[in-house]
Design a protein around this motif. Structure first.
Motif, PDB file in Angstrom:
ATOM      1  N   VAL A  79       2.528   6.543  40.283  1.00 25.88           N
ATOM      2  CA  VAL A  79       2.555   7.669  41.221  1.00 25.88           C
ATOM      3  C   VAL A  79       3.911   8.372  41.170  1.00 25.88           C
ATOM      4  O   VAL A  79       3.992   9.616  41.158  1.00 25.88           O
ATOM      5  CB  VAL A  79       2.246   7.188  42.652  1.00 25.88           C
ATOM      6  N   ARG A  80       4.988   7.604  41.116  1.00 24.96           N
ATOM      7  CA  ARG A  80       6.339   8.181  41.108  1.00 24.96           C
ATOM      8  C   ARG A  80       6.599   8.980  39.838  1.00 24.96           C
ATOM      9  O   ARG A  80       7.240  10.035  39.875  1.00 24.96           O
ATOM     10  CB  ARG A  80       7.367   7.063  41.276  1.00 24.96           C
ATOM     11  N   LYS A  81       6.083   8.494  38.710  1.00 25.04           N
ATOM     12  CA  LYS A  81       6.371   9.150  37.426  1.00 25.04           C
ATOM     13  C   LYS A  81       5.262  10.079  36.950  1.00 25.04           C
ATOM     14  O   LYS A  81       5.416  10.764  35.937  1.00 25.04           O
ATOM     15  CB  LYS A  81       6.605   8.077  36.355  1.00 25.04           C
ATOM     16  N   ASN A  82       4.112  10.066  37.613  1.00 27.91           N
ATOM     17  CA  ASN A  82       2.897  10.782  37.208  1.00 27.91           C
ATOM     18  C   ASN A  82       2.203  10.085  36.029  1.00 27.91           C
ATOM     19  O   ASN A  82       0.986   9.952  36.018  1.00 27.91           O
ATOM     20  CB  ASN A  82       3.161  12.244  36.876  1.00 27.91           C
ATOM     21  N   ASN A  83       2.924   9.667  35.027  1.00 34.05           N
ATOM     22  CA  ASN A  83       2.389   8.840  33.945  1.00 34.05           C
ATOM     23  C   ASN A  83       3.573   8.149  33.271  1.00 34.05           C
ATOM     24  O   ASN A  83       4.736   8.532  33.463  1.00 34.05           O
ATOM     25  CB  ASN A  83       1.595   9.668  32.943  1.00 34.05           C
ATOM     26  N   LEU A  84       3.281   7.090  32.510  1.00 36.46           N
ATOM     27  CA  LEU A  84       4.335   6.307  31.879  1.00 36.46           C
ATOM     28  C   LEU A  84       4.466   6.672  30.401  1.00 36.46           C
ATOM     29  O   LEU A  84       3.489   7.064  29.749  1.00 36.46           O
ATOM     30  CB  LEU A  84       4.032   4.808  32.013  1.00 36.46           C
ATOM     31  N   ARG A  85       5.659   6.503  29.870  1.00 33.76           N
ATOM     32  CA  ARG A  85       5.884   6.723  28.446  1.00 33.76           C
ATOM     33  C   ARG A  85       5.059   5.716  27.643  1.00 33.76           C
ATOM     34  O   ARG A  85       4.747   4.618  28.112  1.00 33.76           O
ATOM     35  CB  ARG A  85       7.359   6.562  28.092  1.00 33.76           C
ATOM     36  N   GLU A  86       4.762   6.059  26.401  1.00 33.24           N
ATOM     37  CA  GLU A  86       3.933   5.180  25.583  1.00 33.24           C
ATOM     38  C   GLU A  86       4.626   3.858  25.289  1.00 33.24           C
ATOM     39  O   GLU A  86       4.002   2.791  25.350  1.00 33.24           O
ATOM     40  CB  GLU A  86       3.563   5.883  24.273  1.00 33.24           C
ATOM     41  N   ASP A  87       5.935   3.890  24.964  1.00 30.82           N
ATOM     42  CA  ASP A  87       6.635   2.634  24.676  1.00 30.82           C
ATOM     43  C   ASP A  87       6.740   1.760  25.916  1.00 30.82           C
ATOM     44  O   ASP A  87       6.620   0.529  25.845  1.00 30.82           O
ATOM     45  CB  ASP A  87       8.009   2.911  24.081  1.00 30.82           C
ATOM     46  N   GLU A  88       6.951   2.376  27.068  1.00 28.40           N
ATOM     47  CA  GLU A  88       7.003   1.639  28.334  1.00 28.40           C
ATOM     48  C   GLU A  88       5.650   1.009  28.639  1.00 28.40           C
ATOM     49  O   GLU A  88       5.558  -0.169  29.028  1.00 28.40           O
ATOM     50  CB  GLU A  88       7.420   2.608  29.443  1.00 28.40           C
ATOM     51  N   THR A  89       4.581   1.789  28.459  1.00 29.97           N
ATOM     52  CA  THR A  89       3.228   1.292  28.702  1.00 29.97           C
ATOM     53  C   THR A  89       2.914   0.115  27.794  1.00 29.97           C
ATOM     54  O   THR A  89       2.332  -0.896  28.224  1.00 29.97           O
ATOM     55  CB  THR A  89       2.202   2.416  28.468  1.00 29.97           C
ATOM     56  N   LYS A  90       3.303   0.223  26.529  1.00 32.78           N
ATOM     57  CA  LYS A  90       3.022  -0.849  25.569  1.00 32.78           C
ATOM     58  C   LYS A  90       3.697  -2.156  26.000  1.00 32.78           C
ATOM     59  O   LYS A  90       3.089  -3.236  25.940  1.00 32.78           O
ATOM     60  CB  LYS A  90       3.504  -0.445  24.179  1.00 32.78           C
ATOM     61  N   ALA A  91       4.947  -2.067  26.438  1.00 31.87           N
ATOM     62  CA  ALA A  91       5.681  -3.269  26.849  1.00 31.87           C
ATOM     63  C   ALA A  91       5.053  -3.908  28.082  1.00 31.87           C
ATOM     64  O   ALA A  91       4.973  -5.141  28.188  1.00 31.87           O
ATOM     65  CB  ALA A  91       7.136  -2.918  27.117  1.00 31.87           C
ATOM     66  N   LEU A  92       4.618  -3.090  29.023  1.00 31.90           N
ATOM     67  CA  LEU A  92       3.974  -3.609  30.235  1.00 31.90           C
ATOM     68  C   LEU A  92       2.591  -4.163  29.928  1.00 31.90           C
ATOM     69  O   LEU A  92       2.199  -5.228  30.424  1.00 31.90           O
ATOM     70  CB  LEU A  92       3.874  -2.514  31.296  1.00 31.90           C
ATOM     71  N   PHE A  93       1.820  -3.439  29.103  1.00 35.05           N
ATOM     72  CA  PHE A  93       0.435  -3.824  28.835  1.00 35.05           C
ATOM     73  C   PHE A  93       0.379  -5.123  28.028  1.00 35.05           C
ATOM     74  O   PHE A  93      -0.529  -5.942  28.230  1.00 35.05           O
ATOM     75  CB  PHE A  93      -0.275  -2.696  28.089  1.00 35.05           C
TER      76      PHE A  93
END
Length: 512
Positions: free
Chosen positions: A293-307
Motif C-alpha cells: 500500500v505504501r509503495k503502490n507496488n514493489l520492485r521486481e528484485d525486491e519481490t523476488k527476494a521476498l517471494f
C-alpha cells in the motif's frame, strides 16, 4: 481468613461455648479433609488485609446473612449477594476445578469493572471482583501440584506429618501419610492457564474469528502476541482430542520464515463454551500488505527476494502435510533490520535504510483451530486469493497455497489483484473459476517475461497441472537474472475504456 474461618461463620456468635467450639472444629475438619483449596480471594481495600481461601465444595455463598459461607457486613451487600460454584473442565489435558460466579444482588457484582450480567461466568486468574461498591478482591487459583492438591494444602499436610502435636484442620488427610514428605518433594507445578503465565496487554488487531493482543511472559518479561479465538462449544470430545494432537505438530514447527507458535491454551468461558489462545512470537515491523500500500507496488528484485522466502516457508509446511489455506499479504509479516550506519551493506535489494528483511508466514494451519466450515466461510469474505477448488468445495491439497501465492506475486509486482469485481464482467468468482486474468499494459510492460510465465503456471485452474512449491523454487526467474521464457501475447492486453484497475489498497477496501 483460613479455611476453617470460611466455613465456621455460622458458629462465630457461639464460639465461647466449648462444646459448640469443638463441634465447629470437627465439622470444619471433616469438610476440609474431603475438600482441597482451589482458589483465593485477596482483599484490595487499603488497611483491610484479608485472605479468603475457597475450598472445593459445590456452592460458596457470599452475603450479609450469617448463613453465608463468606459474610460481608457492608451496608450495600445483599443478604445473599453472590454465589461461587465449582465446575470441572478439561484444560491442556488436565481436568481442573474452576469457579463460576453468579450475581444475586441489587447493587451488583462487578468483574474487572463490568457488572456481571451473564448467569455463567468462569473466573480467571487475576480477575478483580467487587461486591457492591466497596468489597474489592483479587481472585487467584491455587497452584496445583502433580498429585492434584493445591500447593497450600500440600504444605499443610506436610507440616502435619512432621509434627505430631499439630492441632489444625489437616491433621487427618484422606490419603496415607506414609512417605508423604518424599512424595511432596517430587511435585511440580502445572501451568493452569494462559493467565497464569502471561499478562495480556493492548489490542493489536481484530478479525472475523479472533482478536490479537500483545502479552508479556510474567517470568521472562518476553513480549509476545496472543491470538484469542471467539468462543466455541465444548461438546465434541473427539474434535477436542484431534485439535490437541494437531496443535502439538504446529508447536514443533521451527523455520525462519514462519511465525513461531510458542504455546496454546484452551480456556473455559462458561460451562459449555471454550476459547482458544495461541501464543506467537511478536513481529514488530508490519505486514507485506502495508508495504505494498505504501509503495503502490514493489520492485521486481525486491519481490523476488521476498517471494523466495515465502516459498521456502511453504515448502517447509507442505513437507509436513500442513496447508496454510489463507496466503495473502495481511498474513505475511516482515521482520526488518535497519541500517545503523552508511557503512553497513544491505543484505538484499531493500530500501536505503534497511539492512535485511525476513519474511514470516503467519496464521499457518488456521483451519485446524477454526473448523473447516467456519474457515471456508471466512475465506469467502476476501475471496480474491482463493483457489477455484476451494470455491466449489471439491476438496483440496497444498496446491491451494500455490494459487494464492500466484495471486500475491501478481499483486506485489503491479499493485492490484488479478481477480476483482472491478474487472467484471464476468464476476470475480467466475474469473477465478475460469482462470481468467491478464497482464495489463502499461503495468507489466517493463517486467521480465520469466515472472509472467511463473505466475501463469501458478494461476492454473486444474490443481494437478499447477506448479508445486518445488516447481516454483526451481523456476528460471529465480535461477537466472536474465532468463528469457517465451510467453506469447495471449495474456497481454490493452485496458478497455473504463476498465482501469484501481490500486491494491482501494480494491482491498472495497472487498472488505
Amino acid at each position: 481468613m483460613s479455611p476453617s474461618e470460611v466455613f465456621s461463620c455460622k458458629y462465630q456468635s457461639l464460639s465461647m461455648n466449648p462444646a459448640v467450639k469443638r463441634r465447629a472444629q470437627q465439622d470444619t475438619q471433616s469438610s476440609n479433609n474431603n475438600q482441597r483449596i482451589i482458589a483465593t480471594l485477596l482483599s484490595l481495600i487499603p488497611d483491610r488485609e484479608q485472605k479468603i481461601q475457597l475450598v472445593d465444595i459445590p456452592t460458596i455463598s457470599v452475603g450479609r446473612s450469617r448463613s453465608c459461607n463468606i459474610v460481608l457486613s457492608e451496608p450495600d451487600i445483599s443478604t445473599i449477594h453472590a454465589e461461587l460454584y465449582t465446575i470441572e473442565v478439561q484444560i491442556n489435558g488436565f481436568k481442573r476445578k474452576m469457579i463460576n460466579i453468579t450475581d444475586k444482588s441489587r447493587n451488583g457484582t462487578f468483574v474487572n469493572g463490568d457488572r456481571l450480567i451473564r448467569k455463567d461466568y468462569v473466573l480467571k486468574n487475576g480477575d478483580k471482583i467487587v461486591f457492591g461498591k466497596s468489597c474489592s478482591y483479587l481472585f487467584k487459583y491455587a497452584t496445583l501440584t502433580e498429585n492434584g492438591l493445591s500447593q497450600t494444602t500440600a504444605t499443610q499436610i506436610s507440616q502435619t506429618t512432621q509434627n505430631s502435636d499439630y492441632d489444625g484442620v489437616f491433621r487427618k488427610p484422606l490419603f496415607s501419610s506414609q512417605n508423604t514428605t518424599k512424595k511432596l518433594s517430587r511435585t511440580r507445578e502445572q501451568p493452569r492457564s494462559f493467565f497464569d503465565k502471561y499478562l495480556a496487554g493492548k489490542e493489536l488487531g481484530t478479525g472475523h474469528y479472533a482478536i490479537v493482543k500483545e502479552a508479556r511472559n510474567k517470568e521472562t518479561g518476553e513480549t509476545v502476541a496472543v491470538k484469542i479465538f471467539h468462543p466455541q462449544q465444548n461438546d465434541d470430545d473427539k474434535r477436542t482430542k484431534k485439535f490437541t494432537e494437531e496443535t502439538k505438530i504446529l508447536l514443533s514447527i521451527q523455520h525462519p520464515n514462519i511465525v513461531k507458535l510458542i504455546d496454546r491454551f484452551v480456556e473455559p468461558v462458561s460451562k459449555t463454551q471454550i476459547q482458544t489462545y495461541l501464543v506467537l512470537e511478536k513481529i514488530n515491523d508490519g505486514e507485506l500488505f502495508e508495504r505494498i500500500v505504501r509503495k503502490n507496488n514493489l520492485r521486481e528484485d525486491e519481490t523476488k527476494a521476498l517471494f523466495r522466502q515465502l516459498l521456502n516457508g511453504l515448502k517447509y509446511l507442505h513437507s509436513r502435510n500442513i496447508i496454510h489455506r489463507d496466503i495473502k499479504p495481511e498474513n505475511i509479516l516482515l521482520s526488518i533490520s535497519k541500517r545503523r550506519s552508511p557503512e553497513e551493506i544491505a543484505l538484499g535489494p531493500w530500501d536505503d535504510d534497511e539492512l535485511d528483511i525476513q519474511v514470516k508466514i503467519a496464521d499457518f494451519g488456521l483451519a485446524k483451530f477454526t473448523g473447516e466450515m467456519k474457515f471456508t466461510n471466512t475465506l469467502c469474505g476476501t475471496p480474491s486469493y482463493v483457489a477455484p477448488e476451494v470455491l466449489v468445495k471439491t476438496g483440496y491439497t497444498s496446491r491451494v497455497d500455490m494459487w494464492s501465492a500466484g495471486v500475491l506475486l501478481y499483486v506485489c509486482l503491479c499493485g492490484f489483484p488479478p481477480f476483482s469485481e472491478q474487472l467484471a464482467p464476468p464476476s470475480m468468482k467466475e474469473q477465478i473459476l475460469q482462470g481468467k486474468f491478464a497482464f495489463y499494459s502499461p503495468y507489466w510492460d517493463n517486467i521480465d517475461d520469466s515472472v509472467l510465465h511463473l505466475i501463469s503456471n501458478l494461476l492454473v485452474v486444474n490443481p494437478a497441472s499447477r506448479f508445486s512449491v518445488n516447481d516454483a523454487l526451481t523456476h528460471p526467474w529465480f535461477t537466472s537474472n536474465n532468463a528469457e521464457v517465451t510467453m506469447g501475447n495471449e495474456r497481454r492486453s490493452q485496458l478497455e475504456p473504463g476498465r482501469l484497475p484501481k490500486t491494491f489498497s482501494e480494491l482491498s477496501n472495497l472487498q472488505k
